[in-house]
Design a protein around this motif. Structure first.
Motif, PDB file in Angstrom:
ATOM      1  N   ASP A  64      40.958  74.314  78.577  1.00 22.83           N
ATOM      2  CA  ASP A  64      41.131  74.725  79.973  1.00 22.83           C
ATOM      3  C   ASP A  64      41.450  73.520  80.864  1.00 22.83           C
ATOM      4  O   ASP A  64      42.340  73.586  81.719  1.00 22.83           O
ATOM      5  CB  ASP A  64      39.880  75.436  80.492  1.00 22.83           C
ATOM      6  CG  ASP A  64      39.705  76.835  79.920  1.00 22.83           C
ATOM      7  OD1 ASP A  64      40.662  77.370  79.314  1.00 22.83           O
ATOM      8  OD2 ASP A  64      38.597  77.393  80.072  1.00 22.83           O
ATOM      9  N   GLN A  65      40.733  72.419  80.676  1.00 19.36           N
ATOM     10  CA  GLN A  65      40.966  71.223  81.490  1.00 19.36           C
ATOM     11  C   GLN A  65      42.355  70.635  81.240  1.00 19.36           C
ATOM     12  O   GLN A  65      43.060  70.258  82.185  1.00 19.36           O
ATOM     13  CB  GLN A  65      39.892  70.177  81.217  1.00 19.36           C
ATOM     14  CG  GLN A  65      38.547  70.543  81.778  1.00 19.36           C
ATOM     15  CD  GLN A  65      37.468  69.548  81.400  1.00 19.36           C
ATOM     16  OE1 GLN A  65      37.718  68.552  80.732  1.00 19.36           O
ATOM     17  NE2 GLN A  65      36.253  69.818  81.831  1.00 19.36           N
ATOM     18  N   LEU A  66      42.739  70.551  79.977  1.00 14.45           N
ATOM     19  CA  LEU A  66      44.057  69.998  79.659  1.00 14.45           C
ATOM     20  C   LEU A  66      45.185  70.897  80.136  1.00 14.45           C
ATOM     21  O   LEU A  66      46.214  70.409  80.610  1.00 14.45           O
ATOM     22  CB  LEU A  66      44.169  69.743  78.151  1.00 14.45           C
ATOM     23  CG  LEU A  66      43.301  68.612  77.619  1.00 14.45           C
ATOM     24  CD1 LEU A  66      43.340  68.588  76.099  1.00 14.45           C
ATOM     25  CD2 LEU A  66      43.739  67.282  78.194  1.00 14.45           C
ATOM     26  N   THR A  67      44.999  72.198  80.015  1.00 14.12           N
ATOM     27  CA  THR A  67      46.006  73.143  80.507  1.00 14.12           C
ATOM     28  C   THR A  67      46.192  72.974  82.010  1.00 14.12           C
ATOM     29  O   THR A  67      47.324  72.930  82.512  1.00 14.12           O
ATOM     30  CB  THR A  67      45.603  74.594  80.171  1.00 14.12           C
ATOM     31  OG1 THR A  67      45.516  74.722  78.750  1.00 14.12           O
ATOM     32  CG2 THR A  67      46.603  75.598  80.714  1.00 14.12           C
ATOM     33  N   TRP A  68      45.098  72.850  82.727  1.00 16.94           N
ATOM     34  CA  TRP A  68      45.174  72.646  84.176  1.00 16.94           C
ATOM     35  C   TRP A  68      45.915  71.349  84.494  1.00 16.94           C
ATOM     36  O   TRP A  68      46.779  71.315  85.368  1.00 16.94           O
ATOM     37  CB  TRP A  68      43.762  72.614  84.781  1.00 16.94           C
ATOM     38  CG  TRP A  68      43.800  72.489  86.267  1.00 16.94           C
ATOM     39  CD1 TRP A  68      43.890  73.498  87.173  1.00 16.94           C
ATOM     40  CD2 TRP A  68      43.778  71.277  87.020  1.00 16.94           C
ATOM     41  NE1 TRP A  68      43.924  72.977  88.448  1.00 16.94           N
ATOM     42  CE2 TRP A  68      43.863  71.616  88.370  1.00 16.94           C
ATOM     43  CE3 TRP A  68      43.705  69.932  86.675  1.00 16.94           C
ATOM     44  CZ2 TRP A  68      43.871  70.667  89.387  1.00 16.94           C
ATOM     45  CZ3 TRP A  68      43.715  68.983  87.674  1.00 16.94           C
ATOM     46  CH2 TRP A  68      43.785  69.354  89.012  1.00 16.94           C
ATOM     47  N   LYS A  73      50.637  68.581  86.629  1.00 17.62           N
ATOM     48  CA  LYS A  73      51.699  67.574  86.536  1.00 17.62           C
ATOM     49  C   LYS A  73      53.075  68.226  86.610  1.00 17.62           C
ATOM     50  O   LYS A  73      53.977  67.699  87.245  1.00 17.62           O
ATOM     51  CB  LYS A  73      51.576  66.781  85.240  1.00 17.62           C
ATOM     52  CG  LYS A  73      50.550  65.704  85.301  1.00 17.62           C
ATOM     53  CD  LYS A  73      51.002  64.634  86.252  1.00 17.62           C
ATOM     54  CE  LYS A  73      50.060  63.467  86.209  1.00 17.62           C
ATOM     55  NZ  LYS A  73      50.367  62.483  87.235  1.00 17.62           N
ATOM     56  N   ALA A  74      53.234  69.355  85.951  1.00 17.51           N
ATOM     57  CA  ALA A  74      54.518  70.055  85.979  1.00 17.51           C
ATOM     58  C   ALA A  74      54.856  70.486  87.399  1.00 17.51           C
ATOM     59  O   ALA A  74      56.007  70.363  87.836  1.00 17.51           O
ATOM     60  CB  ALA A  74      54.479  71.264  85.044  1.00 17.51           C
ATOM     61  N   ASN A  75      53.865  70.968  88.143  1.00 15.06           N
ATOM     62  CA  ASN A  75      54.088  71.362  89.534  1.00 15.06           C
ATOM     63  C   ASN A  75      54.455  70.171  90.399  1.00 15.06           C
ATOM     64  O   ASN A  75      55.324  70.260  91.257  1.00 15.06           O
ATOM     65  CB  ASN A  75      52.853  72.070  90.100  1.00 15.06           C
ATOM     66  CG  ASN A  75      52.681  73.465  89.552  1.00 15.06           C
ATOM     67  OD1 ASN A  75      53.647  74.089  89.120  1.00 15.06           O
ATOM     68  ND2 ASN A  75      51.457  73.955  89.544  1.00 15.06           N
ATOM     69  N   ALA A  78      58.020  69.350  89.657  1.00 20.42           N
ATOM     70  CA  ALA A  78      58.919  70.359  90.221  1.00 20.42           C
ATOM     71  C   ALA A  78      59.095  70.174  91.719  1.00 20.42           C
ATOM     72  O   ALA A  78      60.163  70.420  92.264  1.00 20.42           O
ATOM     73  CB  ALA A  78      58.385  71.756  89.915  1.00 20.42           C
ATOM     74  N   LYS A  79      58.050  69.704  92.385  1.00 17.50           N
ATOM     75  CA  LYS A  79      58.113  69.468  93.827  1.00 17.50           C
ATOM     76  C   LYS A  79      58.710  68.109  94.162  1.00 17.50           C
ATOM     77  O   LYS A  79      58.928  67.798  95.320  1.00 17.50           O
ATOM     78  CB  LYS A  79      56.699  69.544  94.425  1.00 17.50           C
ATOM     79  CG  LYS A  79      56.091  70.912  94.382  1.00 17.50           C
ATOM     80  CD  LYS A  79      54.682  70.865  94.941  1.00 17.50           C
ATOM     81  CE  LYS A  79      53.982  72.201  94.811  1.00 17.50           C
ATOM     82  NZ  LYS A  79      52.597  72.130  95.275  1.00 17.50           N
ATOM     83  N   GLY A  80      58.942  67.279  93.153  1.00 14.97           N
ATOM     84  CA  GLY A  80      59.488  65.956  93.387  1.00 14.97           C
ATOM     85  C   GLY A  80      58.438  64.927  93.769  1.00 14.97           C
ATOM     86  O   GLY A  80      58.764  63.819  94.165  1.00 14.97           O
ATOM     87  N   GLU A  81      57.155  65.288  93.665  1.00 15.30           N
ATOM     88  CA  GLU A  81      56.088  64.359  94.038  1.00 15.30           C
ATOM     89  C   GLU A  81      55.895  63.269  92.995  1.00 15.30           C
ATOM     90  O   GLU A  81      55.406  62.196  93.294  1.00 15.30           O
ATOM     91  CB  GLU A  81      54.769  65.124  94.225  1.00 15.30           C
ATOM     92  CG  GLU A  81      54.814  66.117  95.370  1.00 15.30           C
ATOM     93  CD  GLU A  81      53.591  67.017  95.410  1.00 15.30           C
ATOM     94  OE1 GLU A  81      52.655  66.797  94.625  1.00 15.30           O
ATOM     95  OE2 GLU A  81      53.584  67.935  96.238  1.00 15.30           O
ATOM     96  N   ASP A  82      56.232  63.545  91.773  1.00 10.84           N
ATOM     97  CA  ASP A  82      56.073  62.588  90.685  1.00 10.84           C
ATOM     98  C   ASP A  82      57.398  62.512  89.954  1.00 10.84           C
ATOM     99  O   ASP A  82      57.674  63.301  89.070  1.00 10.84           O
ATOM    100  CB  ASP A  82      54.944  63.038  89.741  1.00 10.84           C
ATOM    101  CG  ASP A  82      54.652  62.028  88.639  1.00 10.84           C
ATOM    102  OD1 ASP A  82      55.316  60.964  88.616  1.00 10.84           O
ATOM    103  OD2 ASP A  82      53.777  62.304  87.820  1.00 10.84           O
TER     104      ASP A  82
END
Length: 102
Positions: A64-68, A73-75, A78-82
């Motif tokens: 659960d922690q790793l999935t989160w 990170k993917a989000n 996608a937002k261009g933050e990283d």
């Protein structure tokens, strides 16, 4: 490696062979067996697994922690933050020796 295989199978569209290649295994059957093993653990009412010389871990909690973390990170990407995604399978391995021994 078992948890990495399980997450790879459930969070990506990669085949067993592609996952095996990604984590440095020659044969897809290693990944298939790992995913099956973790799936069986998760179907049990108690997902605690005893690790030799390391105590116990709750496999469901770790997943659960790793999935989160992966989805977070993917989000961000996608937002261009990283702009540079530094997360890798090696990061899963680096979280502790216990998750490599399941």
């Amino acid at each position: 490696r078992s948890i990495a295989s399980y997450l790879g199978r459930n969070l990506t569209s990669l085949s067993f062979q592609e996952l095996a290649n990604a984590i440095g295994r020659k044969n897809h059957s290693t990944v298939h067996a790992a995913v099956k093993r973790v799936t069986e653990i998760l179907q049990q009412p108690d997902t605690l697994v005893k690790i030799k010389n390391s105590g116990t871990i709750d496999v469901k909690e770790v997943i659960d922690q790793l999935t989160w973390e992966v989805r977070s990170k993917a989000n961000e990407c996608a937002k261009g933050e990283d702009r540079e995604l530094k997360w890798s399978w090696a990061r899963i391995y680096g979280l502790g020796e216990a998750d490599q021994r399941i």
